[in-house]
Design a protein around this motif. Structure first.
Motif, PDB file in Angstrom:
ATOM      1  N   MET A 124      -5.146  -1.523   5.446  1.00 31.28           N
ATOM      2  CA  MET A 124      -4.078  -1.978   6.329  1.00 31.28           C
ATOM      3  C   MET A 124      -4.518  -1.903   7.791  1.00 31.28           C
ATOM      4  N   ASN A 129       0.829  -1.216   0.000  1.00 30.01           N
ATOM      5  CA  ASN A 129       0.000   0.000   0.000  1.00 30.01           C
ATOM      6  C   ASN A 129       0.864   1.266   0.000  1.00 30.01           C
ATOM      7  N   PHE A 187      -2.736  -2.095  11.628  1.00 33.40           N
ATOM      8  CA  PHE A 187      -1.382  -1.926  12.162  1.00 33.40           C
ATOM      9  C   PHE A 187      -1.130  -2.766  13.399  1.00 33.40           C
ATOM     10  N   ALA A 222     -11.112  -0.596   8.156  1.00 33.86           N
ATOM     11  CA  ALA A 222     -10.516  -0.969   6.873  1.00 33.86           C
ATOM     12  C   ALA A 222     -11.541  -1.695   5.995  1.00 33.86           C
TER      13      ALA A 222
END
Lengths: 284, 284
Positions: free
Chosen positions: A122, A82, A124, A194
């Motif tokens: 994404m 990404n 994290f 997301a």
């Protein structure tokens, strides 16, 4: 048909843990079309080369795990998908990551990183909900995409929260702060955030390393359930996790891809000595 | 044993010297405040807020000077704060590590400690000489230039407190940097930014030197920004130096008003920032 094989996570006694291999799932995985193909990908921080000539095929609606010792480049590799590296000056990609079927080169110079991030989500390492309400956290990506209609937002937020297995816990307090949730809930909120944008690939960067075992189990369950909706690439330090959730596993070492195969093969019959040493806990 | 003894003696000496220094500082501050409060409150009356500054030997108030100070301080903040905010945003967000930022940061530090009379002379050459006369707007510009570096510094510091994981989370959802800044970073740093504005107001509300060459002073009521305007610091300067008792008493009142104003702002700024310290630093 389910076979049991023994796997060690590198931290406890050898042979202490067992994983199950679902043979039907395995057949399915092998038949899945390719979603993204990594071709001769190298990555540089300034002059330092962090990734060497990687070649991997990420299969559609399958879970691919990236494993390897600290500093092997697995997170660096994940962040190529990404274009998170673009935020840092002096980074450079070589080679291609082709997204199928549109044939877009994700790391191409002429491809806008913003456009890439519109397609590829994404999650994290540390849960990072925004200091906003639970609703606004999930709606954020939709608002970025220009969706303003309240009804549509409400629908999509509910759907995303349901898919992230968080809806029942938060449906009565969508207006309270995302930061008021527990760590595990925060991470599921980030997953919902997301998912709301319907990414084609969802990247997980050690999503459970900041969570307790119970929260970790829930996230793992959730990731497995996401297979039907999205292609997943997950970086993990925890080899049991890779064995439990993934269909394919890539073992990386010193910026190189040592071995890439079906997860069951990697964990039962690795072709490389280095892979075997790592999964049996001899280093890492 | 003797080493220990020596260290103990050195410690006692250092401790007593720092205590004495603190006591001297506090005593001076108390003396100043006491003089100011007793003389200022002694001369404070209702007419201070209703009447204009008087001629020598007659009674009057400070209405035009209070008005002028408020107007020019407000205008100065309107000029200095937005520029300072955007420059600080550049330093903290867009150009965090760029060579330009290093230069800007250095120049800003120089400007932060530059003598304010230089700023007054600068605006005198820039505006007063070209326009051919002193004006309130020139005074406001001078104050704005003083406020600017204060805002740049606090903005950068406050934005740096917002964890990078927030920005990453937003970027990963496809947000442009400006979207991230306005929707995530500014709201998260809101309290700190408000504190910064208040401190800048406090800083410029007592400045005399920049107004000396720009707004000058005006004995009469004036709301025309294109003409010289009365202001508290200049009135204090003029009246305190005069031989007339009425004027001297008004100078004390003016000094008291500015001090109370700054004290009030500092207390608000402090209570906001202590709030900020507890709740305003999300994600960490």
């Amino acid at each position: 048909m389910i076979t049991r094989i023994e796997v060690d996570d590198g931290r406890s006694r050898p042979g202490a843990h067992k994983i199950a291999v679902d043979e039907t799932r395995r057949t399915q995985a092998l038949k899945a079309p390719v979603k993204a193909s990594v071709e001769n990908l190298s990555f540089y921080y300034g002059a330092a080369r962090a990734l060497n000539d990687l070649n991997v095929e990420i299969r559609d609606n399958q879970i691919t795990a990236l494993i390897g010792p600290s500093g092997c480049g697995k997170s660096t590799f994940l962040r190529c998908f990404n274009r998170m590296h673009d935020q840092q000056a002096g980074t450079r990609y070589e080679g291609r990551i082709m997204l199928h079927p549109e044939e877009i080169n994700l790391v191409g110079r002429d491809v806008d990183p913003i456009e890439v991030r519109m397609r590829i989500g994404m999650v994290f390492q540390k849960p990072n909900p925004f200091p906003k309400s639970i609703f606004e956290n999930v709606a954020y990506g939709l608002r970025v995409r220009g969706i303003r209609a309240q009804l549509r937002l409400a629908e999509e937020v509910e759907r995303a929260l349901r898919n992230a297995a968080l809806w029942d816990e938060v449906k009565d307090r969508l207006d309270s702060s995302g930061l008021s949730l527990s760590g595990g809930q925060q991470q599921r909120l980030c997953i919902a955030r997301a998912l709301a944008t319907e990414p084609e690939i969802l990247l997980f960067d050690e999503p459970t390393s900041a969570l307790d075992p119970i929260a970790t189990a829930r996230i793992e369950e959730l990731i497995v359930s996401l297979r039907d909706r999205v292609t997943v690439v997950i970086v993990t330090h925890n080899m049991q996790q890779a064995a439990r959730v993934s269909d394919f596993t890539a073992f990386m070492y010193l910026g190189n891809l040592v071995e890439f195969d079906e997860t069951s093969r990697i964990f039962t019959n690795p072709s490389q000595k280095a892979t075997e040493d790592y999964i049996t806990g001899r280093y890492g | 044993m003797s080493t220990l003894r020596r260290r103990r003696i050195v410690n006692v000496i250092a401790f007593s010297m720092s205590m004495v220094a603190t006591a001297i500082g506090l005593a001076l501050l108390c003396a100043i405040l006491w003089t100011l409060l007793s003389r200022g409150f002694g001369a404070l009356s209702f007419s201070v807020f209703t009447q204009m500054t008087p001629g020598p030997g007659s009674a009057g108030g400070l209405l035009n000077a209070i008005y002028g100070s408020l107007v020019m301080t407000a205008l100065g903040i309107l000029i200095g704060a937005p520029i300072g905010l955007l420059a600080g945003t550049y330093l903290a967000e867009y150009g965090r590590n760029s060579p330009l930022s290093t230069v800007v940061r250095f120049i800003n530090d120089v400007q932060l400690s530059a003598p304010s009379i230089i700023v007054g002379l600068f605006v005198y050459m820039l505006m007063v000489m070209r326009m051919g006369h002193f004006s309130a707007i020139a005074g406001a510009v001078a104050l704005g230039i003083i406020a600017m570096p204060v805002m740049v510094r606090t903005t950068e510091d406050m934005l740096n407190l917002v964890p990078k994981s927030m920005r990453d989370g937003s970027a990963a959802l496809g947000a442009q940097p400006w979207y991230t800044i306005t929707r995530i970073v500014y709201p998260a740093a809101k309290n700190g930014l408000v504190t910064g504005v208040l401190l800048a107001v406090a800083r410029i509300s007592g400045e005399t030197a920049p107004l000396l060459f720009t707004a000058l002073n005006n004995q009469f009521w004036n709301s025309n920004l294109n003409k010289p305007m009365a202001n508290l610091p200049m009135v204090i300067f003029q009246f305190a130096m005069s031989p007339y008792g009425d004027w001297q008493r008004l100078a004390w009142v003016g000094a008291l008003l500015i001090t109370l104003f700054v004290l009030f702002l500092s207390i608000i700024a402090r209570s906001i920032s202590s709030l900020f310290g507890q709740h305003g630093n999300p994600g960490e």
